[in-house]
Enzyme design. Structure first.
Site, PDB file in Angstrom:
ATOM      1  N   GLU A 132       0.867  -1.166   0.000  1.00  0.00           N
ATOM      2  CA  GLU A 132       0.000   0.000   0.000  1.00  0.00           C
ATOM      3  C   GLU A 132       0.912   1.228   0.000  1.00  0.00           C
ATOM      4  OE1 GLU A 132      -2.673   0.348   3.335  1.00  0.00           O
ATOM      5  OE2 GLU A 132      -3.454   2.240   2.529  1.00  0.00           O
TER       6      GLU A 132
ATOM      7  N   ARG B 130       6.148 -13.201   8.788  1.00  0.00           N
ATOM      8  CA  ARG B 130       6.712 -11.879   8.535  1.00  0.00           C
ATOM      9  C   ARG B 130       8.013 -11.718   9.314  1.00  0.00           C
ATOM     10  NH1 ARG B 130       3.057  -7.799   8.475  1.00  0.00           N
ATOM     11  NH2 ARG B 130       4.223  -6.043   9.268  1.00  0.00           N
TER      12      ARG B 130
ATOM     13  N   LYS C  47       4.623   0.797   9.109  1.00  0.00           N
ATOM     14  CA  LYS C  47       4.671   2.081   8.408  1.00  0.00           C
ATOM     15  C   LYS C  47       3.985   3.171   9.226  1.00  0.00           C
ATOM     16  CE  LYS C  47       3.184   0.085   4.720  1.00  0.00           C
ATOM     17  NZ  LYS C  47       2.536  -0.123   3.408  1.00  0.00           N
TER      18      LYS C  47
END
Ligand code: ATP
Ligand code: MG
Length: 750
Positions: free
Chosen positions: A31, A258, A268
């Site tokens: 994103e 992850r 983020k």
């Protein structure tokens, strides 16, 4: 291709073999709401790496479905990162927003099949209706809307006739599904927001669960690889594609763990907060765990690729030591970069028996005879050496220049000290020295023995540079974010001096400054007028010892006893102490080593022990916190004494305070010399261990975080750390972590 075959590649190979797909198509779908971080690097390496290994293709797709947070500058940063890591996305970057019309049509199709409906429950009620893991949810009354009504409402949602939140489009699946994600997930929401690409064309935006699978399908993706937290979304992914009958070649989702790295924040959202707070210079600040940050700091793409390869691909979440990333960059640069001389804290040396000047031939790779490359190194009567490479009253293990001990100037001659010049305050301002004319490096016939070679620069020829020395950005091993920023993570040395060859051309090159570390010309701030170098990484892993013990500390005496990585043997007395510490008192060898080698520390430790015999607890504080204070001070300059330190440790030992609070108390003792018990009383720092006091705080945290509770109960047990952290924070660190841990576990499972 990496030698180990991971589970993803195994799946890919099977799918090729069985003919499920003819071509492998993957995608990296960020994103564009922030700069990519090192976790994204892992995802990039997996997705692009697999495509490359199997002659397939990987799309770079901007998952731009949330207009309020997205921006074109993040698109550029993502492209830069992928390119810099050496990957190719083909002709064009893809955008989910390009598929908005198609995705809309698929939604209409679902409505026509009576598989989706417009719901108009207020958000709050919608959440209640979802039920819990133990209780089935229930449907809202709007569920009964006819296909015609739904089509009409959905179209008007699109036209912008309603306000944000007034309606949503939901899939009609199963409100009692055990997988909560399947309880009529949202497909579209109303959002009157300007989109950085689509402009104001849309008043509704598709949700991840709807947009992602369809974008994959539209692009002909075969393997949709994502991180574990999307495991429960897989059912929705499959439901959408199956219900719409999108067959036969369709993508399937596969999850991997992850990347988490200690001392690193990888979100983020949190990184944006840090950027906005101006505690760093931007997303590409060399301390940031962003790809742009590593790049500006001087990391190479190879080092990051190697790191990703080393950590591998797994199905279980784990935490990687940040030292491993540093190892990778050090390992990469070690064989590649030239060695040059730089002095960070200059001390003038005048060589009185040297006349004129000369240019020495100096190899760029003095330790590797197979590597070629050299430069001319100007030498003259006046030079600078590193201030701490001279000591007037040196301990035995000090191998550099002293009034009695000569030293070699790297690539040049051996010098000895003749006279020490001091200013009025007693500070050393200059050394008068003599050199041995027949001691030239490479043709030394002087017979003079030295124990080390030090860096230096010629006074007349050296160039001033700014050097930026970085420490870790976060002081906590598992940082939450902005609140754990290390205030001392940047140290700027304004007037370091470097040998002239380094600045000859604008160096887009990395260097090893001998005995200092690896450095890189800052790509943004470097100018000919003001050259700026970033420290990429030190020569050794300086954290290895630190992470094992309670707190980071510099161990000055031990450091001085080490020359270029060699450890000086202990004296017999030190050996006896060391044996006592490890065998009788049960200290680990790191701590025992620190204490045994340093007389000030061992005597302080002995005194504290005689007050309260808590060997391990005391040793940790003395070897770390007390040692740090003694770096700049003498014993009699300390405001606190051994018996007070014993008192502090006693309070940790009997659980009056937590060790985290103990740090705070120690800082206070350093400043005021106050008794620890008094500090704890005055500030109300006593640890809370009473479950009846902790319990309500936990309940509150649980009530505030229903999503994480659901995730935990759906199997993400890692979240226990989140809850414990929140509770500790709510008590200002005073709650007893052990008690909190037990209670939180009980309540979450409860
Ligand atoms: P963040 O939580 O940091 O904002 P994200 O997952 O929301 O990250 P996206 O831009 O949606 O960020 O992620 C793009 C891709 O990168 C996704 O496939 C995601 O799974 C992957 N990714 C993100 N963080 C990590 C990580 N720490 N380790 C591995 N892959 C990651
Ligand atoms: Mg995200």
């Amino acid at each position: 291709m990496s030698e180990r075959k991971d589970f993803l590649r195994t799946i890919v190979e099977e799918d090729l073999k069985s003919g499920k797909y003819e071509e492998i198509v993957t995608r990296f779908p960020p994103e564009p709401n922030g700069f990519p971080h090192i976790g994204h690097a892992k995802s990039i390496v997996i997705n692009f790496g697999i495509a490359r290994d199997y002659n397939g293709h990987c799309n770079l797709r901007m998952d731009d479905t949330n207009p309020s947070k997205e921006d074109i500058k993040y698109v550029e940063a993502l492209k830069d990162a992928v390119e810099w890591l050496g990957f190719d996305w083909g002709n064009s970057v893809h955008f989910t927003s390009d598929y908005f019309p198609k995705i809309y049509d698929y939604a209409v199709e679902l409505i026509k099949m009576d598989k989706a409906y417009v719901d108009s429950l207020p958000e709050e009620e919608m959440r209640e209706y979802r039920g819990t893991l133990k209780e089935a949810g229930k449907r809202s009354k709007f569920y009964k809307r006819t296909v015609e009504e739904n089509l009409d409402l959905f179209e008007r949602m699109k036209k912008g006739e309603f306000k944000d939140g007034e309606h949503v489009l939901r899939a009609k699946i199963d409100m009692s599904a055990t997988n909560m994600k399947m309880r009529d997930p949202l497909l579209y929401r109303i959002k009157h927001s300007h989109h950085f690409r689509a402009g104001d064309a849309w008043s509704i935006y598709p949700m991840y669960d709807f947009a992602h699978c369809l974008s994959d399908y539209i692009e002909g993706v075969s393997h949709s690889i994502c991180t574990l937290e999307f495991e429960n979304n897989r059912d929705v992914y499959n439901w959408v594609l199956d219900t719409l009958g999108l067959k036969p070649k369709r993508p399937y989702q596969h999850e991997f763990a992850r990347l988490g790295i200690n001392y690193t924040v990888m979100s983020k959202r949190k990184l944006l907060e840090i950027v906005q707070s101006k505690q760093v210079s931007g997303w590409d600040d060399p301390r940031m765990p962003t790809i742009a940050g590593y790049r500006r700091r001087g990391y190479t793409p190879e080092s990051i690729l190697n790191f990703c390869d080393q950590i591998g691909i797994a199905k279980a979440n784990s935490m990687v030591d940040v030292a491993q990333l540093e190892f990778c960059i050090r390992d990469d640069l070690n064989t590649k970069v030239p060695r040059v001389l730089c002095v960070l804290d200059p001390l003038k040396v005048t060589i009185e028996n040297y006349e004129g000047s000369e240019e020495l031939d100096a190899s760029y790779f003095p330790d590797d005879i197979d590597k070629k490359g050299s430069r001319k190194l100007p030498f003259s009567r006046e030079i600078y050496i590193e201030r701490d490479d001279f000591m007037e009253q040196a301990p035995k293990a000090y191998f550099r220049l002293t009034p009695e001990q000569p030293v070699r100037l790297k690539h040049a001659y051996i010098i000895k000290c003749k006279e020490i010049i001091k200013d009025a305050s007693g500070a050393i301002v200059e050394i008068k020295a003599e050199y041995y004319p027949d001691s030239k490096s490479g043709s030394d016939t002087s017979g003079v023995k030295v124990k080390s070679a030090i860096q230096w620069v010629s006074f007349a020829d050296a160039k001033p540079i700014e050097v930026r020395l970085y420490d870790r950005l976060f002081s906590d091993e598992a940082p939450e974010g902005i609140e754990d920023i290390n205030a001392d993570s940047l140290r700027v040395v304004k007037n370091a001096l470097i040998e002239p060859s380094v600045l000859a051309d604008k160096p887009d090159e990395r260097f090893q400054f001998e005995r200092q570390g690896y450095f890189y010309a800052d790509p943004i701030d470097y100018t000919d007028e003001k050259p700026v170098f970033n420290k990429i990484v030190g020569l050794k892993n300086s954290w290895a010892k630190k992470t094992k013990v309670v707190e980071v500390a510099s161990k000055p005496e031990v450091k001085k006893a080490q020359i270029d990585g060699e450890v000086v043997p202990m004296s017999d007395a030190q050996k006896i102490l060391f044996a006592k510490y490890t065998d009788k008192l049960g200290l680990n060898s790191e701590v025992a080593n620190t204490l045994a080698r340093d007389e000030k520390l061992s005597s302080f430790y002995g005194e504290a022990l005689s007050v309260f015999s808590i060997p391990v607890g005391l040793a940790n504080i003395v070897a770390n916190d007390v040692a740090r204070e003694l770096k700049e001070k003498q014993l009699d300059e300390l405001k606190f004494n051994a018996s007070q330190i014993a008192g502090l440790v006693k309070m940790i030992d009997d659980k009056t305070i937590s060790s985290k609070i103990a740090k705070q108390v120690f800082e206070e003792m350093v400043k005021s010399g106050e008794n620890p018990t008094k500090i704890v009383e005055d500030k109300g720092l006593v640890q809370i261990s009473d479950p009846s006091k902790i319990s309500p705080i936990i309940d509150e945290v649980i009530a505030k975080n229903p999503d994480n509770v659901a995730k935990f109960r759906a199997g993400n047990t890692k979240l226990i750390g989140f809850f414990v952290g929140q509770v500790l924070k709510a008590t200002g660190g005073k709650a007893n972590p052990k008690v909190v841990n037990e209670l939180v576990s009980k309540k979450l499972k409860g």
